[in-house]
Design an enzyme around this catalytic site. Structure first.
Site, PDB file in Angstrom:
ATOM      1  N   ASP A  31      55.237  34.745  40.204  1.00  0.00           N
ATOM      2  CA  ASP A  31      54.961  35.973  40.962  1.00  0.00           C
ATOM      3  C   ASP A  31      55.957  36.059  42.131  1.00  0.00           C
ATOM      4  OD1 ASP A  31      52.178  37.891  41.259  1.00  0.00           O
ATOM      5  OD2 ASP A  31      53.568  37.835  42.962  1.00  0.00           O
ATOM      6  N   ASN A  88      43.147  41.309  37.234  1.00  0.00           N
ATOM      7  CA  ASN A  88      42.741  42.463  38.031  1.00  0.00           C
ATOM      8  C   ASN A  88      42.779  43.688  37.119  1.00  0.00           C
ATOM      9  OD1 ASN A  88      42.457  41.110  40.508  1.00  0.00           O
ATOM     10  ND2 ASN A  88      44.659  41.190  40.864  1.00  0.00           N
ATOM     11  N   HIS A 101      48.293  41.268  32.709  1.00  0.00           N
ATOM     12  CA  HIS A 101      48.835  39.994  33.199  1.00  0.00           C
ATOM     13  C   HIS A 101      47.706  39.121  33.686  1.00  0.00           C
ATOM     14  CE1 HIS A 101      49.019  43.058  36.392  1.00  0.00           C
ATOM     15  NE2 HIS A 101      48.728  42.085  37.241  1.00  0.00           N
ATOM     16  N   HIS A 103      46.834  36.177  36.139  1.00  0.00           N
ATOM     17  CA  HIS A 103      47.309  35.410  37.291  1.00  0.00           C
ATOM     18  C   HIS A 103      46.826  33.968  37.144  1.00  0.00           C
ATOM     19  CE1 HIS A 103      48.227  38.854  40.168  1.00  0.00           C
ATOM     20  NE2 HIS A 103      47.420  39.481  39.330  1.00  0.00           N
TER      21      HIS A 103
END
Ligand code: 5GP
Ligand code: ZN
Length: 115
Positions: A31, A88, A101, A103
């Site tokens: 990230d 999210n 995605h 995390h």
């Protein structure tokens, strides 16, 4: 591929990123604004906008995201200590990039409930 999608462009190597690992279906990269000592994003190469778009057609790749995240956690030495995996989804959760995605956050302790 969605030509307007940032993460499709990262998967296609049209936008640079620090790649952590790659498989036939998945790519993982650091990230750019890490929220923990390890903050890696794992994405399907295929464009899936969010977890709301996961169907039987992509169960396998979603499972692979989780498996490869665990592999990175083991390789970086915090698997036994613990780590956090997050998808999210949409506005209330703060999703900003609409390409699925996962995390992977590790290397420190995390509070619960999350903010
Ligand atoms: P979201 O808020 O959608 O769950 O997460 C998007 C994540 O993508 C954020 O943590 C953000 O820092 C990261 N991100 C956004 N743009 C880029 C980029 O161009 N390169 C990389 N490596 N990460 C990005
Ligand atoms: Zn995409």
């Amino acid at each position: 591929m969605d030509p307007s999608c940032l993460f499709c462009k990262i998967a296609a190597r049209q936008v640079p990123a620090k790649i952590v690992l790659e498989s036939e279906r998945v790519i993982a990269f650091e990230d750019r604004d890490p929220q923990a000592p390890t903050h890696v994003l794992l994405i399907p190469r295929e464009h899936v906008p969010s977890s709301l778009h996961v169907t039987a057609a992509n169960h396998a790749v979603v499972g692979e995201l989780v498996e490869l995240a665990s592999r990175v956690a083991r390789e970086r030495g915090f698997a036994e200590d613990g780590y956090r995996l997050v998808f999210n989804t949409n506005r209330a959760a703060g999703q900003t990039v609409f390409h699925l995605h996962l995390h992977l956050l590790g290397g420190r302790s995390f509070g619960w409930p999350p903010g």
